[in-house]
Design a protein around this motif. Structure first.
Motif, PDB file in Angstrom:
ATOM      1  N   UNK A  77      36.605  31.232  44.902  1.00  0.00           N
ATOM      2  CA  UNK A  77      36.271  31.026  43.492  1.00  0.00           C
ATOM      3  C   UNK A  77      34.793  30.693  43.334  1.00  0.00           C
ATOM      4  N   UNK A  78      34.258  29.845  44.235  1.00  0.00           N
ATOM      5  CA  UNK A  78      32.861  29.415  44.134  1.00  0.00           C
ATOM      6  C   UNK A  78      31.889  30.590  44.280  1.00  0.00           C
ATOM      7  N   UNK A  79      32.215  31.553  45.127  1.00  0.00           N
ATOM      8  CA  UNK A  79      31.294  32.660  45.389  1.00  0.00           C
ATOM      9  C   UNK A  79      31.575  33.864  44.488  1.00  0.00           C
ATOM     10  N   UNK A  80      32.838  34.145  44.231  1.00  0.00           N
ATOM     11  CA  UNK A  80      33.186  35.316  43.425  1.00  0.00           C
ATOM     12  C   UNK A  80      33.150  35.039  41.921  1.00  0.00           C
ATOM     13  N   UNK A  81      33.410  33.793  41.535  1.00  0.00           N
ATOM     14  CA  UNK A  81      33.404  33.425  40.108  1.00  0.00           C
ATOM     15  C   UNK A  81      32.617  32.121  39.902  1.00  0.00           C
ATOM     16  N   UNK A  82      31.346  32.109  40.268  1.00  0.00           N
ATOM     17  CA  UNK A  82      30.562  30.858  40.221  1.00  0.00           C
ATOM     18  C   UNK A  82      30.452  30.242  38.824  1.00  0.00           C
ATOM     19  N   UNK A  83      30.372  31.067  37.803  1.00  0.00           N
ATOM     20  CA  UNK A  83      30.205  30.552  36.445  1.00  0.00           C
ATOM     21  C   UNK A  83      31.494  29.930  35.902  1.00  0.00           C
ATOM     22  N   UNK A  84      32.620  30.292  36.478  1.00  0.00           N
ATOM     23  CA  UNK A  84      33.905  29.775  36.005  1.00  0.00           C
ATOM     24  C   UNK A  84      34.538  28.811  37.021  1.00  0.00           C
ATOM     25  N   UNK A 112      37.281  39.348  50.288  1.00  0.00           N
ATOM     26  CA  UNK A 112      36.705  39.345  48.937  1.00  0.00           C
ATOM     27  C   UNK A 112      35.359  38.614  48.916  1.00  0.00           C
ATOM     28  N   UNK A 113      35.271  37.524  49.666  1.00  0.00           N
ATOM     29  CA  UNK A 113      34.018  36.763  49.730  1.00  0.00           C
ATOM     30  C   UNK A 113      32.916  37.620  50.343  1.00  0.00           C
ATOM     31  N   UNK A 114      33.241  38.326  51.435  1.00  0.00           N
ATOM     32  CA  UNK A 114      32.248  39.177  52.104  1.00  0.00           C
ATOM     33  C   UNK A 114      31.752  40.270  51.167  1.00  0.00           C
ATOM     34  N   UNK A 115      32.657  40.875  50.399  1.00  0.00           N
ATOM     35  CA  UNK A 115      32.269  41.915  49.431  1.00  0.00           C
ATOM     36  C   UNK A 115      31.316  41.345  48.382  1.00  0.00           C
TER      37      UNK A 115
END
Length: 314
Positions: free
Chosen positions: A125-132, A221-224
């Motif tokens: 969540x922190x890397x893929x959706x940082x704003x949320x 997903x994080x790597x992508x």
């Protein structure tokens, strides 16, 4: 077939440990005492820093605090008794004490295994959706996930311990291990344990394979997401937030997979004792070292608590 009643002719077990030589045991006592104290102090320090520093009151550090609490309890389940047995003439443990140790050890270990999945989701969540990040991982969800982790761990351990300790133990009673671990105790049962091994295999899939699969999926997903970051510095910073988690996950799951996922025919008491040290003893020591040495926020919080908050910790 499992007997319908808990009939056992064994009232206590003897934990053989690592050596019968007094000199070797004295050296091992000093080594393991230092490791145990370092583990407790290191994890205790992280818990204290997270509680005292309001800047660390985030989901990531909340889960790290829970991990440290589990590690402290996890290592305390086995090591104090092992230290006593290294110096004592008697290495006995009562039947009740054995199943209690097996249950608590399994409950905490399984809880930690599931918590690593939660921590992987936190990084996702922190890397893929940082704003949320703060919206998705609100405190209600964090507390719910931590509670569910512990409930699942204790229920899984209850099943494992119930099936293992209901086996008839009519002798011998010498456990070739330094604590009451399921496979080691089960090998002493005076009946066919094939059915129990199948139950354990199903539980192991839940405890080991499923968490590893979920963690791998999260990091794909994080790597992508990291590869989409244009700047090299940005990619390195994003990856560094996951490096600590990946390190401790590897040291925990690699030996645990060997112990609980390999066929019973390949059971080797001496090798199992050495391997179990990694996910029981060394992981609890490694976690605070990895998270404190690589984490600027932890360093800053430590300096602040020590009264050196204005010192530049960068």
């Amino acid at each position: 077939m499992i007997p319908g009643h808990n009939q056992s002719w064994v009232s206590e077990f003897i934990l053989i440990g690592f050596s019968s030589d007094p000199t070797t045991n004295s050296i091992l006592f000093i080594v393991f005492l230092l490791i145990y104290l370092s583990s407790v102090l290191g994890n205790g320090l992280i818990i204290m820093l997270v509680c005292l520093d309001t800047q660390l009151h985030t989901p990531m550090y909340f889960f790290l605090c829970v991990l440290s609490l589990l590690d402290m309890s996890y290592v305390t389940t086995t090591m104090p008794q092992m230290l006593v047995h290294l110096l004592a003439h008697s290495q006995t443990i009562s039947f009740t004490g054995c199943w209690m140790q097996m249950f608590v050890f399994g409950a905490l270990g399984t809880s930690e295994s599931i918590l690593f999945v939660v921590m992987a989701y936190d990084r996702y969540v922190a890397i893929c959706y940082p704003l949320h990040y703060n919206v998705i991982l609100n405190w209600s969800l964090c507390i719910w996930m931590a509670s569910a982790t512990c409930v699942c761990g204790f229920l899984s351990a209850l099943l494992h311990t119930f099936f293992t300790m209901r086996l008839p133990y009519c002798g011998p009673n010498k456990v070739n291990h330094y604590f009451c671990e399921g496979p080691s105790v089960r090998s002493l049962a005076c009946m066919d344990t094939h059915l129990i091994e199948m139950v354990d295999l199903v539980l192991s899939v839940f405890v080991v394979v499923t968490p590893i699969s979920l963690i791998v999926a999260s990091y794909i997903h994080i790597a992508k997401a990291i590869l989409k970051i244009k700047s090299t510095q940005g990619r390195c910073k994003a990856f560094s937030t996951c490096a600590s988690h990946l390190t401790v996950v590897t040291f925990f799951y690699a030996p645990a997979t060997y112990i609980y996922m390999r066929p019973n025919s390949s059971y080797s008491p001496e090798r199992d004792k050495q391997v179990s040290l990694f996910y029981n003893v060394f992981t609890a020591l490694l976690n605070p070292v990895v998270y404190s040495l690589r984490n600027k926020d932890i360093k800053r919080a430590f300096l602040k608590v020590m009264g050196l908050g204005r010192v530049d910790s960068s």
